[in-house]
Design an enzyme around this catalytic site. Sequence first.
Site, PDB file in Angstrom:
ATOM      1  N   ASP A  96       0.764  -1.295   0.078  1.00  0.00           N
ATOM      2  CA  ASP A  96       0.052  -0.033  -0.072  1.00  0.00           C
ATOM      3  C   ASP A  96       0.789   1.182  -0.057  1.00  0.00           C
ATOM      4  O   ASP A  96       0.366   2.306   0.611  1.00  0.00           O
ATOM      5  CB  ASP A  96      -1.058  -0.111   0.997  1.00  0.00           C
ATOM      6  N   ASP A 157      -6.919  -4.686  -4.609  1.00  0.00           N
ATOM      7  CA  ASP A 157      -6.626  -3.113  -4.090  1.00  0.00           C
ATOM      8  C   ASP A 157      -5.476  -2.564  -4.696  1.00  0.00           C
ATOM      9  O   ASP A 157      -5.176  -1.513  -4.849  1.00  0.00           O
ATOM     10  CB  ASP A 157      -6.474  -3.096  -2.498  1.00  0.00           C
TER      11      ASP A 157
HETATM   12  N1  GLY Z   1      -6.786  -1.797   1.099  1.00  0.00           N
HETATM   13  C1  GLY Z   1      -7.613  -2.248   2.079  1.00  0.00           C
HETATM   14  C2  GLY Z   1      -9.128  -1.847   2.196  1.00  0.00           C
HETATM   15  O1  GLY Z   1      -9.655  -1.640   1.226  1.00  0.00           O
HETATM   16  O2  GLY Z   1      -9.682  -2.339   3.229  1.00  0.00           O
END
Ligand code: GLY
Length: 389
Positions: A96, A157
């Site tokens: 992330d 994601d």
């Molecule tokens: N990227 C983690 C979530 O959307 O919870």
Amino acid sequence: MKKTLVKNVKWQEAIKYAVLKTKHNLSLHNQKFPHISNDKCYEWGDNEDWIEGFWTGIVWLCYEYSGDEYLRLQANTQIDSFHRRLQAKHALEHHDIGFLYGLSALAGWIVEEDERHKLLAIRAADHLLGRWREESGLIQAWGPEDDPENGGRIIIDCLMNLPLLYWASIATGNSRYAEVAVRQAELSRKFLVRGDDSSYHTFYFDQSGNSLRGGTHQGYSDGSTWTRGQAWGIYGFALSYRYTGNIRFLETSKRLAVYFIERIPADGIVYWDFNVPVTGSTNRDSSASAIAACGILELLEHLEPAHPLRQRLEDAVMLTMTALAKSSMDMSQENEGLIDHGSYHVRGNYGLDGYMIWGDYYYLEALLRLEKQIPGYWYERDKSEPYHI
Ligand code: GLY
């Protein structure tokens, strides 16, 4: 785009309210970062999760709208914290990095043209590149390289972390970042998106890159469609199209968007999973609605004016943003967030119904896209044509 969608007194009021709320929160919680809410108040913590960039992104958006010097200084101070975090490699063993450094350092470069912010964003892209596993041909989402559960796992994601890589190739002239991003986007398109235009949250591969199975982490079941994952996909593929000009990414974003808008309830806010049985107490995910609105607004930028999907997509954005703006206009001081009724991890019984800082970020980004043509911080704005890496 329709006039009612782009110029709307409701959006202006909602943005002004968000700026006030953000300044108030900054004055109360100096140097801390909001995560998810416990009732009406956020939990405030240090810079050590995947979500801190959203707060800095909100501060940048508020600064861009208001020109308020206090907000500019606050955003810059927060970037110092991201600098220290990367230096110490603190809690960064995950993918992330785009959420964290795109909305802090890259945003700072876009807004301020400060070379230090640009260098930090490039260093962050290097860190993300370090999660590329050559043998299996994927960006590993979570954990260390030899992690038995997550070593060969991708998640939808991640598409939203790829813009940092595409951007780094443009910023440095080194094509390696973009090559990896394209391979990850292609892998996601082939394995995370299903034939009926729904999506897996995650997918497993073995060490040689052979596909094993789809699964979920936050969805209702392995084969269900986690609503927020679908929203990440809409936006992520539209951004991969912006950078690459690869028509398959545009088509994928469209397919995911149509699947999503066909399942928006009449009141405008989606449930947390498209396959969960809906009863009176089923949780919503307003953050998924906000992400999808931004993703669709990005997608609309790439569709010709008379495209047959345009009207339906614009109507869906209008429905969603009207519902979100209604929930955000509670002016009482104790409400620290903007859009209520987000959910984080319903399956894990965590963060079931409240403010989610990423939901607030995407809601504000969508408002500023509509009202000011400010598209967030996923790409630089000085080029009117797609990059087409
Ligand atoms: N990227 C983690 C979530 O959307 O919870």
